[in-house]
Design a protein around this motif. Structure first.
Motif, PDB file in Angstrom:
ATOM      1  N   PRO A   1      68.220  53.371  57.714  1.00  0.00           N
ATOM      2  CA  PRO A   1      67.448  54.440  58.378  1.00  0.00           C
ATOM      3  C   PRO A   1      66.011  54.024  58.710  1.00  0.00           C
ATOM      4  CG  PRO A   1      68.783  55.394  56.660  1.00  0.00           C
ATOM      5  CD  PRO A   1      68.913  53.897  56.525  1.00  0.00           C
ATOM      6  N   LYS A   2      65.363  53.311  57.812  1.00  0.00           N
ATOM      7  CA  LYS A   2      63.981  52.862  58.068  1.00  0.00           C
ATOM      8  C   LYS A   2      63.953  51.844  59.206  1.00  0.00           C
ATOM      9  CE  LYS A   2      60.675  53.680  56.101  1.00  0.00           C
ATOM     10  NZ  LYS A   2      59.603  53.462  55.233  1.00  0.00           N
ATOM     11  N   ALA A   3      64.887  50.904  59.213  1.00  0.00           N
ATOM     12  CA  ALA A   3      64.947  49.912  60.285  1.00  0.00           C
ATOM     13  C   ALA A   3      65.214  50.589  61.628  1.00  0.00           C
ATOM     14  CB  ALA A   3      66.021  48.873  59.980  1.00  0.00           C
ATOM     15  N   ALA A   4      66.082  51.589  61.634  1.00  0.00           N
ATOM     16  CA  ALA A   4      66.366  52.337  62.864  1.00  0.00           C
ATOM     17  C   ALA A   4      65.115  53.061  63.362  1.00  0.00           C
ATOM     18  CB  ALA A   4      67.505  53.321  62.639  1.00  0.00           C
ATOM     19  N   LYS A   5      64.329  53.585  62.442  1.00  0.00           N
ATOM     20  CA  LYS A   5      63.102  54.289  62.814  1.00  0.00           C
ATOM     21  C   LYS A   5      62.076  53.323  63.426  1.00  0.00           C
ATOM     22  CE  LYS A   5      59.913  57.723  60.978  1.00  0.00           C
ATOM     23  NZ  LYS A   5      59.580  58.517  59.790  1.00  0.00           N
ATOM     24  N   ILE A   6      61.977  52.136  62.862  1.00  0.00           N
ATOM     25  CA  ILE A   6      61.084  51.112  63.414  1.00  0.00           C
ATOM     26  C   ILE A   6      61.569  50.709  64.802  1.00  0.00           C
ATOM     27  CG2 ILE A   6      60.289  48.727  63.160  1.00  0.00           C
ATOM     28  CD1 ILE A   6      60.399  49.224  60.079  1.00  0.00           C
TER      29      ILE A   6
ATOM     30  N   THR B  44      54.971  45.470  60.541  1.00  0.00           N
ATOM     31  CA  THR B  44      56.147  44.976  61.258  1.00  0.00           C
ATOM     32  C   THR B  44      56.110  45.426  62.716  1.00  0.00           C
ATOM     33  OG1 THR B  44      57.496  44.930  59.260  1.00  0.00           O
ATOM     34  CG2 THR B  44      58.666  45.051  61.361  1.00  0.00           C
ATOM     35  N   ILE B  45      55.739  46.672  62.946  1.00  0.00           N
ATOM     36  CA  ILE B  45      55.637  47.178  64.322  1.00  0.00           C
ATOM     37  C   ILE B  45      54.585  46.388  65.091  1.00  0.00           C
ATOM     38  CG2 ILE B  45      54.902  49.173  65.694  1.00  0.00           C
ATOM     39  CD1 ILE B  45      56.301  50.911  63.508  1.00  0.00           C
ATOM     40  N   ALA B  46      53.467  46.117  64.456  1.00  0.00           N
ATOM     41  CA  ALA B  46      52.419  45.319  65.105  1.00  0.00           C
ATOM     42  C   ALA B  46      52.912  43.914  65.415  1.00  0.00           C
ATOM     43  CB  ALA B  46      51.177  45.267  64.226  1.00  0.00           C
TER      44      ALA B  46
ATOM     45  N   GLU C 104      57.232  41.345  55.030  1.00  0.00           N
ATOM     46  CA  GLU C 104      58.376  42.116  55.529  1.00  0.00           C
ATOM     47  C   GLU C 104      59.478  42.269  54.490  1.00  0.00           C
ATOM     48  OE1 GLU C 104      58.919  41.570  60.286  1.00  0.00           O
ATOM     49  OE2 GLU C 104      59.806  40.061  58.999  1.00  0.00           O
ATOM     50  N   SER C 105      60.029  43.466  54.461  1.00  0.00           N
ATOM     51  CA  SER C 105      61.227  43.692  53.650  1.00  0.00           C
ATOM     52  C   SER C 105      62.445  43.286  54.487  1.00  0.00           C
ATOM     53  CB  SER C 105      61.329  45.166  53.262  1.00  0.00           C
ATOM     54  OG  SER C 105      61.603  45.958  54.402  1.00  0.00           O
ATOM     55  N   ARG C 106      63.577  43.299  53.863  1.00  0.00           N
ATOM     56  CA  ARG C 106      64.816  42.951  54.563  1.00  0.00           C
ATOM     57  C   ARG C 106      65.080  43.911  55.729  1.00  0.00           C
ATOM     58  NH1 ARG C 106      70.594  44.076  52.728  1.00  0.00           N
ATOM     59  NH2 ARG C 106      71.801  42.722  54.069  1.00  0.00           N
ATOM     60  N   GLU C 107      64.869  45.203  55.507  1.00  0.00           N
ATOM     61  CA  GLU C 107      65.139  46.178  56.565  1.00  0.00           C
ATOM     62  C   GLU C 107      64.122  46.065  57.702  1.00  0.00           C
ATOM     63  OE1 GLU C 107      63.150  49.947  54.161  1.00  0.00           O
ATOM     64  OE2 GLU C 107      65.259  49.999  54.689  1.00  0.00           O
ATOM     65  N   GLN C 108      62.877  45.731  57.399  1.00  0.00           N
ATOM     66  CA  GLN C 108      61.876  45.530  58.442  1.00  0.00           C
ATOM     67  C   GLN C 108      62.226  44.300  59.283  1.00  0.00           C
ATOM     68  OE1 GLN C 108      58.613  45.305  55.752  1.00  0.00           O
ATOM     69  NE2 GLN C 108      58.021  47.448  56.039  1.00  0.00           N
ATOM     70  N   ARG C 109      62.658  43.246  58.628  1.00  0.00           N
ATOM     71  CA  ARG C 109      63.069  42.033  59.336  1.00  0.00           C
ATOM     72  C   ARG C 109      64.273  42.324  60.226  1.00  0.00           C
ATOM     73  NH1 ARG C 109      64.345  39.221  55.303  1.00  0.00           N
ATOM     74  NH2 ARG C 109      62.215  38.800  54.728  1.00  0.00           N
ATOM     75  N   HIS C 110      65.215  43.093  59.704  1.00  0.00           N
ATOM     76  CA  HIS C 110      66.404  43.455  60.460  1.00  0.00           C
ATOM     77  C   HIS C 110      66.012  44.230  61.729  1.00  0.00           C
ATOM     78  CE1 HIS C 110      70.848  44.903  59.966  1.00  0.00           C
ATOM     79  NE2 HIS C 110      70.674  44.157  61.017  1.00  0.00           N
TER      80      HIS C 110
ATOM     81  N   VAL D 150      65.287  44.362  67.663  1.00  0.00           N
ATOM     82  CA  VAL D 150      64.460  44.632  68.835  1.00  0.00           C
ATOM     83  C   VAL D 150      64.228  43.347  69.623  1.00  0.00           C
ATOM     84  CG1 VAL D 150      62.150  45.326  69.591  1.00  0.00           C
ATOM     85  CG2 VAL D 150      63.341  46.662  67.868  1.00  0.00           C
ATOM     86  N   THR D 151      63.991  42.257  68.937  1.00  0.00           N
ATOM     87  CA  THR D 151      63.767  40.977  69.610  1.00  0.00           C
ATOM     88  C   THR D 151      64.992  40.562  70.410  1.00  0.00           C
ATOM     89  OG1 THR D 151      62.231  40.309  67.865  1.00  0.00           O
ATOM     90  CG2 THR D 151      63.124  38.559  69.256  1.00  0.00           C
ATOM     91  N   SER D 152      66.180  40.723  69.841  1.00  0.00           N
ATOM     92  CA  SER D 152      67.397  40.366  70.583  1.00  0.00           C
ATOM     93  C   SER D 152      67.595  41.275  71.784  1.00  0.00           C
ATOM     94  CB  SER D 152      68.629  40.392  69.670  1.00  0.00           C
ATOM     95  OG  SER D 152      68.992  41.714  69.336  1.00  0.00           O
ATOM     96  N   LEU D 153      67.265  42.545  71.646  1.00  0.00           N
ATOM     97  CA  LEU D 153      67.372  43.483  72.761  1.00  0.00           C
ATOM     98  C   LEU D 153      66.410  43.089  73.878  1.00  0.00           C
ATOM     99  CD1 LEU D 153      68.672  46.158  73.737  1.00  0.00           C
ATOM    100  CD2 LEU D 153      66.747  47.325  72.677  1.00  0.00           C
ATOM    101  N   ARG D 154      65.192  42.733  73.518  1.00  0.00           N
ATOM    102  CA  ARG D 154      64.199  42.307  74.511  1.00  0.00           C
ATOM    103  C   ARG D 154      64.642  41.039  75.229  1.00  0.00           C
ATOM    104  NH1 ARG D 154      58.320  42.927  71.594  1.00  0.00           N
ATOM    105  NH2 ARG D 154      58.004  45.118  72.109  1.00  0.00           N
TER     106      ARG D 154
END
Length: 111
Positions: free
Chosen positions: A15-20, A60-62, A77-83, A88-92
């Motif tokens: 959920p946190k990674a999805a929010k980021i 992480t957002i920055a 970074e935590s695991r979920e932040q890295r995820h 997002v990087t792959s999407l970009r």
């Protein structure tokens, strides 16, 4: 863009990674609107139980928005932040590779 792939990946985000990821998706002008419309509902549903952002979440957002500072933030970074960052990087990257439709390809091209 492979929307099915990215939609399946949304389900693996915490959920946190999805929010980021949602925060970045909404702010990125380089991601096509069709992709945002396809992915946003899944991200909203996934992040509905997420807690508020903490300091390292903002870092992480920055780092996603400004890759030059990533070397400073990766160690926090935590695991979920890295995820979230990697998703997002792959999407970009995929959005950059996809050809942009021209005006002639649109419904208005024949005007």
């Amino acid at each position: 863009m492979d929307s099915d792939f990215h939609l399946r990946k949304v389900q693996t985000l915490s959920p946190k990674a999805a929010k980021i990821a949602l925060r970045i998706l909404d702010a990125d002008p380089n991601i096509p609107a069709e992709s945002i419309l396809a992915l946003r509902p899944a991200l909203v549903e996934r992040c509905s139980e997420s807690q508020s952002f903490g300091t390292t979440d903002w870092m992480t957002i920055a780092a996603i928005e400004r890759p030059a500072i990533r070397r400073f933030t990766e160690r926090f970074e935590s695991r979920e932040q890295r995820h979230a960052r990697l998703w997002v990087t792959s999407l970009r990257q995929e959005a950059r590779k996809a050809p942009r439709p021209s005006l002639a390809d649109s419904a208005y091209g024949s005007l």
